[in-house]
Design a protein around this motif. Sequence first.
Motif, PDB file in Angstrom:
ATOM      1  N   LYS A 269       0.844  -1.196   0.000  1.00  0.00           N
ATOM      2  CA  LYS A 269       0.000   0.000   0.000  1.00  0.00           C
ATOM      3  C   LYS A 269       0.880   1.247   0.000  1.00  0.00           C
ATOM      4  CE  LYS A 269      -3.877  -2.370   2.199  1.00  0.00           C
ATOM      5  NZ  LYS A 269      -4.843  -2.404   3.319  1.00  0.00           N
ATOM      6  N   LEU A 270       1.180   1.697  -1.214  1.00  0.00           N
ATOM      7  CA  LEU A 270       2.024   2.874  -1.385  1.00  0.00           C
ATOM      8  C   LEU A 270       1.214   4.151  -1.155  1.00  0.00           C
ATOM      9  CD1 LEU A 270       3.910   1.766  -4.612  1.00  0.00           C
ATOM     10  CD2 LEU A 270       4.901   1.971  -2.323  1.00  0.00           C
ATOM     11  N   PRO A 271       1.878   5.248  -0.785  1.00  0.00           N
ATOM     12  CA  PRO A 271       1.169   6.525  -0.668  1.00  0.00           C
ATOM     13  C   PRO A 271       0.755   7.049  -2.030  1.00  0.00           C
ATOM     14  CG  PRO A 271       3.515   6.819  -0.267  1.00  0.00           C
ATOM     15  CD  PRO A 271       3.281   5.340  -0.359  1.00  0.00           C
ATOM     16  N   ARG A 272       0.067   8.198  -2.058  1.00  0.00           N
ATOM     17  CA  ARG A 272      -0.632   8.640  -3.262  1.00  0.00           C
ATOM     18  C   ARG A 272       0.240   9.341  -4.299  1.00  0.00           C
ATOM     19  NH1 ARG A 272      -2.228  10.049  -7.352  1.00  0.00           N
ATOM     20  NH2 ARG A 272      -4.337  10.562  -8.042  1.00  0.00           N
ATOM     21  N   THR A 273       1.109  10.263  -3.898  1.00  0.00           N
ATOM     22  CA  THR A 273       1.818  11.074  -4.892  1.00  0.00           C
ATOM     23  C   THR A 273       3.194  10.507  -5.229  1.00  0.00           C
ATOM     24  OG1 THR A 273       2.929  12.527  -3.301  1.00  0.00           O
ATOM     25  CG2 THR A 273       0.656  13.100  -3.933  1.00  0.00           C
ATOM     26  N   ALA A 274       3.743  10.963  -6.353  1.00  0.00           N
ATOM     27  CA  ALA A 274       5.055  10.485  -6.783  1.00  0.00           C
ATOM     28  C   ALA A 274       6.125  10.816  -5.744  1.00  0.00           C
ATOM     29  CB  ALA A 274       5.415  11.108  -8.133  1.00  0.00           C
ATOM     30  N   ALA A 275       6.078  12.029  -5.203  1.00  0.00           N
ATOM     31  CA  ALA A 275       7.073  12.414  -4.199  1.00  0.00           C
ATOM     32  C   ALA A 275       6.951  11.556  -2.944  1.00  0.00           C
ATOM     33  CB  ALA A 275       6.913  13.893  -3.847  1.00  0.00           C
ATOM     34  N   GLU A 276       5.717  11.282  -2.528  1.00  0.00           N
ATOM     35  CA  GLU A 276       5.500  10.437  -1.345  1.00  0.00           C
ATOM     36  C   GLU A 276       5.959   9.009  -1.608  1.00  0.00           C
ATOM     37  OE1 GLU A 276       1.567  12.714   0.544  1.00  0.00           O
ATOM     38  OE2 GLU A 276       1.328  11.060  -0.880  1.00  0.00           O
ATOM     39  N   GLN A 277       5.736   8.535  -2.816  1.00  0.00           N
ATOM     40  CA  GLN A 277       6.161   7.177  -3.155  1.00  0.00           C
ATOM     41  C   GLN A 277       7.675   7.061  -3.149  1.00  0.00           C
ATOM     42  OE1 GLN A 277       4.108   6.410  -6.855  1.00  0.00           O
ATOM     43  NE2 GLN A 277       2.118   6.163  -5.849  1.00  0.00           N
ATOM     44  N   TYR A 278       8.348   8.115  -3.588  1.00  0.00           N
ATOM     45  CA  TYR A 278       9.809   8.102  -3.508  1.00  0.00           C
ATOM     46  C   TYR A 278      10.249   8.087  -2.039  1.00  0.00           C
ATOM     47  CZ  TYR A 278      14.699   9.306  -3.906  1.00  0.00           C
ATOM     48  OH  TYR A 278      16.065   9.280  -3.794  1.00  0.00           O
ATOM     49  N   GLY A 279       9.633   8.923  -1.228  1.00  0.00           N
ATOM     50  CA  GLY A 279       9.988   8.968   0.181  1.00  0.00           C
ATOM     51  C   GLY A 279       9.762   7.645   0.891  1.00  0.00           C
ATOM     52  N   ALA A 280       8.717   6.932   0.496  1.00  0.00           N
ATOM     53  CA  ALA A 280       8.382   5.664   1.147  1.00  0.00           C
ATOM     54  C   ALA A 280       9.282   4.519   0.712  1.00  0.00           C
ATOM     55  CB  ALA A 280       6.924   5.312   0.865  1.00  0.00           C
ATOM     56  N   THR A 281       9.979   4.671  -0.416  1.00  0.00           N
ATOM     57  CA  THR A 281      10.776   3.561  -0.953  1.00  0.00           C
ATOM     58  C   THR A 281      12.250   3.913  -1.137  1.00  0.00           C
ATOM     59  OG1 THR A 281      10.231   4.226  -3.233  1.00  0.00           O
ATOM     60  CG2 THR A 281       8.785   2.603  -2.181  1.00  0.00           C
ATOM     61  N   SER A 282      12.646   5.135  -0.811  1.00  0.00           N
ATOM     62  CA  SER A 282      14.012   5.592  -1.105  1.00  0.00           C
ATOM     63  C   SER A 282      15.078   4.858  -0.298  1.00  0.00           C
ATOM     64  CB  SER A 282      14.124   7.098  -0.848  1.00  0.00           C
ATOM     65  OG  SER A 282      13.811   7.398   0.509  1.00  0.00           O
ATOM     66  N   ASN A 283      14.647   4.160   0.764  1.00  0.00           N
ATOM     67  CA  ASN A 283      15.626   3.389   1.541  1.00  0.00           C
ATOM     68  C   ASN A 283      16.108   2.158   0.780  1.00  0.00           C
ATOM     69  OD1 ASN A 283      13.060   2.209   1.766  1.00  0.00           O
ATOM     70  ND2 ASN A 283      13.626   1.126   3.643  1.00  0.00           N
ATOM     71  N   HIS A 284      15.457   1.847  -0.355  1.00  0.00           N
ATOM     72  CA  HIS A 284      15.882   0.718  -1.182  1.00  0.00           C
ATOM     73  C   HIS A 284      16.128   1.220  -2.603  1.00  0.00           C
ATOM     74  CE1 HIS A 284      15.382  -3.874  -2.130  1.00  0.00           C
ATOM     75  NE2 HIS A 284      16.509  -3.364  -2.570  1.00  0.00           N
ATOM     76  N   ALA A 285      17.164   2.033  -2.745  1.00  0.00           N
ATOM     77  CA  ALA A 285      17.505   2.572  -4.062  1.00  0.00           C
ATOM     78  C   ALA A 285      18.075   1.479  -4.955  1.00  0.00           C
ATOM     79  CB  ALA A 285      18.508   3.710  -3.915  1.00  0.00           C
ATOM     80  N   VAL A 286      17.860   1.628  -6.260  1.00  0.00           N
ATOM     81  CA  VAL A 286      18.312   0.641  -7.244  1.00  0.00           C
ATOM     82  C   VAL A 286      19.058   1.378  -8.348  1.00  0.00           C
ATOM     83  CG1 VAL A 286      17.602  -1.151  -8.865  1.00  0.00           C
ATOM     84  CG2 VAL A 286      16.312  -0.814  -6.756  1.00  0.00           C
ATOM     85  N   SER A 287      20.219   0.858  -8.723  1.00  0.00           N
ATOM     86  CA  SER A 287      20.949   1.477  -9.824  1.00  0.00           C
ATOM     87  C   SER A 287      20.257   1.142 -11.144  1.00  0.00           C
ATOM     88  CB  SER A 287      22.392   0.974  -9.863  1.00  0.00           C
ATOM     89  OG  SER A 287      22.441  -0.393 -10.256  1.00  0.00           O
ATOM     90  N   ARG A 288      20.477   1.990 -12.119  1.00  0.00           N
ATOM     91  CA  ARG A 288      19.818   1.809 -13.413  1.00  0.00           C
ATOM     92  C   ARG A 288      20.248   0.502 -14.080  1.00  0.00           C
ATOM     93  NH1 ARG A 288      18.310   6.938 -17.121  1.00  0.00           N
ATOM     94  NH2 ARG A 288      17.730   5.870 -19.037  1.00  0.00           N
ATOM     95  N   SER A 289      21.421   0.016 -13.754  1.00  0.00           N
ATOM     96  CA  SER A 289      21.918  -1.221 -14.366  1.00  0.00           C
ATOM     97  C   SER A 289      21.323  -2.464 -13.706  1.00  0.00           C
ATOM     98  CB  SER A 289      23.441  -1.281 -14.267  1.00  0.00           C
ATOM     99  OG  SER A 289      23.862  -1.249 -12.904  1.00  0.00           O
ATOM    100  N   ASP A 290      20.641  -2.315 -12.573  1.00  0.00           N
ATOM    101  CA  ASP A 290      20.092  -3.462 -11.841  1.00  0.00           C
ATOM    102  C   ASP A 290      18.569  -3.453 -11.794  1.00  0.00           C
ATOM    103  OD1 ASP A 290      22.602  -4.527 -11.219  1.00  0.00           O
ATOM    104  OD2 ASP A 290      22.813  -3.220  -9.474  1.00  0.00           O
ATOM    105  N   LEU A 291      17.930  -2.730 -12.684  1.00  0.00           N
ATOM    106  CA  LEU A 291      16.471  -2.610 -12.653  1.00  0.00           C
ATOM    107  C   LEU A 291      15.792  -3.961 -12.865  1.00  0.00           C
ATOM    108  CD1 LEU A 291      15.982   0.667 -14.726  1.00  0.00           C
ATOM    109  CD2 LEU A 291      15.652   0.378 -12.256  1.00  0.00           C
ATOM    110  N   GLN A 292      14.702  -4.163 -12.138  1.00  0.00           N
ATOM    111  CA  GLN A 292      13.872  -5.353 -12.272  1.00  0.00           C
ATOM    112  C   GLN A 292      12.419  -4.916 -12.461  1.00  0.00           C
ATOM    113  OE1 GLN A 292      14.404  -7.992  -8.940  1.00  0.00           O
ATOM    114  NE2 GLN A 292      16.643  -7.994  -9.116  1.00  0.00           N
ATOM    115  N   PRO A 293      11.576  -5.773 -13.089  1.00  0.00           N
ATOM    116  CA  PRO A 293      10.169  -5.403 -13.275  1.00  0.00           C
ATOM    117  C   PRO A 293       9.505  -5.022 -11.950  1.00  0.00           C
ATOM    118  CG  PRO A 293      10.679  -7.321 -14.599  1.00  0.00           C
ATOM    119  CD  PRO A 293      11.889  -7.065 -13.740  1.00  0.00           C
ATOM    120  N   GLY A 294       8.846  -3.875 -11.969  1.00  0.00           N
ATOM    121  CA  GLY A 294       8.162  -3.376 -10.787  1.00  0.00           C
ATOM    122  C   GLY A 294       8.922  -2.276 -10.073  1.00  0.00           C
TER     123      GLY A 294
END
Length: 347
Positions: A269-294
């Motif tokens: 259950k992610l928050p509503r806005t793009a900025a909030e979604q970044y804040g809620a998930t930024s503790n698990h950053a992913v490099s562009r070379s390691d992207l996975q679906p989702g």
Amino acid sequence: MNALVKAAMALVALFVAAILALVVGVIAVDKAGAVQLSDGGGGLTGVPAEFRPWILKASAACSHRELSPALLAAQIKQESGFRTDLDSPVGAQGPAQFMPSTWATWGRDVDGNGSASPRDIGDAVMAQGRFMCSLLGQAKSSGIPGDVRALALAGYNAGWGAVTGARPPGIPHIAETENYVRIILSSMAKFEGPGLLQVSGSGSGPDAVRRAITRVGTPYAWGGGGPSGPSTGFCDGTNGYLNGSCSASTTVGFDCSSLVLYAYWPSIKLPRTAAEQYGATSNHAVSRSDLQPGDLLFWAHGSSIYHVAMYAGDGKVVAAPRTGRNVEISPLTSAMPERDYYGATRP
């Protein structure tokens, strides 16, 4: 003679050079214009935007692969020309032309508006899909020779009893039914679009992408959409406008972050806005070379995040881009301005 040969060779050289320049120009235009898939994928093209997500969903819900999006689209075209207000002289209603007695069996309120109506696009298309899926199953188990799609279409038009009661069993010798089957099967090709992106893997990320892809073609509506699906949005003085008027308030759709919210709900259950979604998930950053679906991709002006999309695999994203566009699958490299790319996270 030698002079003539030389002159001819010079003309040939000029012609070849012109052709090469033309080819290079065409390639350059193609590369420059390749900002998104021609129809977002899904094996479907040429249908009204409001029908598209429901046709894809109805096809995906059937275990018989013969019920392709193109078959459903061609059937709706033949039944009603994609009209929702059509009533036939014998009482059939809506885009899939259900008789009241048949609707009583197959009709459900799938769009969540509180009523099951053969005139509602979602209700009608999903009922059409369930009915056709059942008929395909009967055609396969009947042992009647022939194209099971043709038999199912004949059953939809004339009733399955007319198929089994024909002598020999098969498409009944009824001019209307024979023409119905012939026209639909012959017109399917015009609705066949590029194939839907295949998402590999299991888990919340790939599942979210698969759910988002079912909404390809849904209009963008600023402030619209949520966990239960698309809805009308609103304008805030800056966003939601198209050609000077508030498009969002009359458009049923998603914006970029509500599509992500919808795709992951209820497993995450992610928050509503793009900025909030970044804040809620930024503790698990992913490099562009390691992207996975989702994985979530963010774009920003400076540190102000303005857009989110989901990585769909194969270098592509699924996203609701902006007012006037629809949910689409597009290359990551051109989904948004490259200079604005901010980073990626994994929910």
